[in-house]
Design a protein around this motif. Structure first.
Motif, PDB file in Angstrom:
ATOM      1  N   MET A  43     -24.409   6.178  12.908  1.00 24.27           N
ATOM      2  CA  MET A  43     -23.149   7.392  12.615  1.00 24.27           C
ATOM      3  C   MET A  43     -23.556   8.559  11.709  1.00 24.27           C
ATOM      4  N   GLU A  44     -24.285   8.292  10.597  1.00 24.47           N
ATOM      5  CA  GLU A  44     -24.607   9.583   9.888  1.00 24.47           C
ATOM      6  C   GLU A  44     -25.187  11.020  10.634  1.00 24.47           C
ATOM      7  N   HIS A  45     -25.986  10.359  11.172  1.00 24.89           N
ATOM      8  CA  HIS A  45     -26.802  11.557  12.091  1.00 24.89           C
ATOM      9  C   HIS A  45     -26.134  11.806  14.050  1.00 24.89           C
ATOM     10  N   LEU A  46     -24.751  11.677  13.759  1.00 23.13           N
ATOM     11  CA  LEU A  46     -24.438  11.580  15.491  1.00 23.13           C
ATOM     12  C   LEU A  46     -23.731  13.175  15.339  1.00 23.13           C
ATOM     13  N   ALA A  47     -23.774  13.838  15.910  1.00 21.07           N
ATOM     14  CA  ALA A  47     -23.072  15.276  15.968  1.00 21.07           C
ATOM     15  C   ALA A  47     -21.334  15.005  15.560  1.00 21.07           C
ATOM     16  N   VAL A  48     -21.148  16.224  15.058  1.00 25.65           N
ATOM     17  CA  VAL A  48     -19.463  15.942  14.869  1.00 25.65           C
ATOM     18  C   VAL A  48     -18.927  16.361  15.768  1.00 25.65           C
ATOM     19  N   GLU A  49     -19.004  17.152  16.855  1.00 24.17           N
ATOM     20  CA  GLU A  49     -18.782  17.552  18.474  1.00 24.17           C
ATOM     21  C   GLU A  49     -18.506  16.276  18.566  1.00 24.17           C
ATOM     22  N   LEU A  50     -19.452  15.265  19.177  1.00 21.79           N
ATOM     23  CA  LEU A  50     -19.585  14.274  19.382  1.00 21.79           C
ATOM     24  C   LEU A  50     -17.942  13.382  18.792  1.00 21.79           C
ATOM     25  N   LEU A  51     -18.550  12.619  17.436  1.00 19.54           N
ATOM     26  CA  LEU A  51     -17.367  12.301  16.400  1.00 19.54           C
ATOM     27  C   LEU A  51     -16.415  12.234  16.894  1.00 19.54           C
ATOM     28  N   SER A  72     -13.825  12.668  11.078  1.00 12.59           N
ATOM     29  CA  SER A  72     -12.135  12.517  12.135  1.00 12.59           C
ATOM     30  C   SER A  72     -11.013  13.245  11.191  1.00 12.59           C
ATOM     31  N   GLN A  73     -11.146  14.205  10.382  1.00 12.77           N
ATOM     32  CA  GLN A  73      -9.794  15.202  10.408  1.00 12.77           C
ATOM     33  C   GLN A  73      -9.010  15.269  11.165  1.00 12.77           C
TER      34      GLN A  73
END
Length: 335
Positions: free
Chosen positions: A1-9, A38-39
């Motif tokens: 999860m640390e390596h997933l793009a913020v947009e995807l998360l 997740s903000q």
């Protein structure tokens, strides 16, 4: 999860945060990275249903802080479930408006919250007027404009009339579904014969109108319903209305006085049946449900179902060439 793009998360978290805030709170406790990622999504759907007067102000402060700290997409509330607050001290007599400090504070808190979130709100469910006046702080409606609002549900028996729709332009230009869910036999939120005009002026694109738990004493709203069903010229009707759904309240309680209440209720049901047969618009009549003391739980379930992509109280099936709602807002007798 640390390596997933913020947009995807953000997209994943938004799809998960459809339960009124519980998942959003949980995500904020996972890690600093997940909290930051997740903000935006954490505020996607919010339920303020504790009945505590300070809850609204506390949430507004939390949202304001999150928006100030955001470095990406601004956190927005898309779906709101709001239950009116309970007074901390039950009134023995009604005070003057200027002396009712608890009420004035609550009005200011709710008004400030709605000022912040209303421009981006998609669904809004409000419950108020379902407690004795001496115990409740009503939710204010005056001056609210929600340009993106799609669905609005109002549960209770508190007054709602012109104060809901003020201003020169439509307050709800995107609104398509309205659900009015009453809590008393004759108390219908102060809805009077002008309620179709008010919605026509401020929500001209409403396609679905549902009226649930309609009491046989609610003469102030039965005439407008009939006018809408028959497209009567004496009342300005909702031009885009495609579906009118009515669910009568259950009949008089057993053990009470006989005679007039039962006769009046039978006449009431007969009038609704006649109205359905004469309707020029699609008119669905839902079976009366059981008596309810808890409106918050069922309303919350309906709202969560809609937020999660479900049909809520708008589920239909083909029956004899007519679409009939599958779900009653109140449980059917014997179920």
């Amino acid at each position: 999860m640390e390596h997933l793009a913020v947009e995807l998360l953000e997209h994943i978290f938004t799809m998960a945060c459809t339960d009124g805030g519980f998942t959003g709170c949980s995500l904020s406790l996972v890690s600093k990275h997940v909290r930051a990622a997740s903000q935006t999504a954490r505020f996607h759907s919010i339920a303020l249903a504790s009945g505590s007067p300070p809850q609204v102000a506390q949430f507004t402060a939390c949202l304001t802080t999150a928006r100030a700290e955001s470095t990406g997409t601004t956190p927005r509330v898309r779906h709101l479930f709001l239950v009116s607050a309970k007074r901390t001290i039950e009134l023995q007599s009604r005070p003057k408006d200027e002396d009712d400090t608890e009420r004035l504070k609550y009005i200011a808190d709710v008004t400030e919250l709605l000022r912040i979130i209303a421009p981006k709100l998609y669904t809004f469910c409000v419950i108020h007027g379902h407690r004795p006046l001496s115990q409740e702080l009503h939710v204010p409606f005056a001056g609210i404009r929600c340009p993106l609002l799609r669905e609005f549900t109002l549960v209770g028996s508190g007054r709602i009339d012109g104060s809901l729709a003020t201003g020169p332009s439509p307050n709800y230009p995107s609104l398509t579904r309205v659900h009015l869910w009453f809590c008393g036999l004759g108390h219908t939120m102060g809805v009077h014969v002008r309620f179709p005009q008010l919605w026509t002026e401020h929500a001209p694109h409403v396609t679905h109108l549902r009226i649930s738990n309609l009491g046989y004493l609610a003469s102030d709203v039965i005439h407008p319903i009939k006018a809408l069903a028959l497209e009567s010229e004496d009342i300005c009707s909702l031009p885009a209305l495609k579906r009118l759904v009515v669910q009568p309240a259950p009949g008089p309680a057993p053990g009470g006085r006989c005679g007039n209440p039962y006769t009046a209720y039978g006449r009431f049901l007969g009038n609704l049946q006649e109205m359905r047969h004469q309707a020029k618009r699609p008119f669905a009549l839902v079976e009366a449900g059981e008596r309810m003391s808890d409106f918050e739980g069922p309303a919350m379930r309906e709202w969560l179902d809609r937020v999660g992509g479900g049909p809520g109280c708008w589920e239909f099936e083909a029956f004899g060439g007519e679409e009939i709602p599958l779900r009653s807002c109140t449980p059917r007798a014997g179920s």
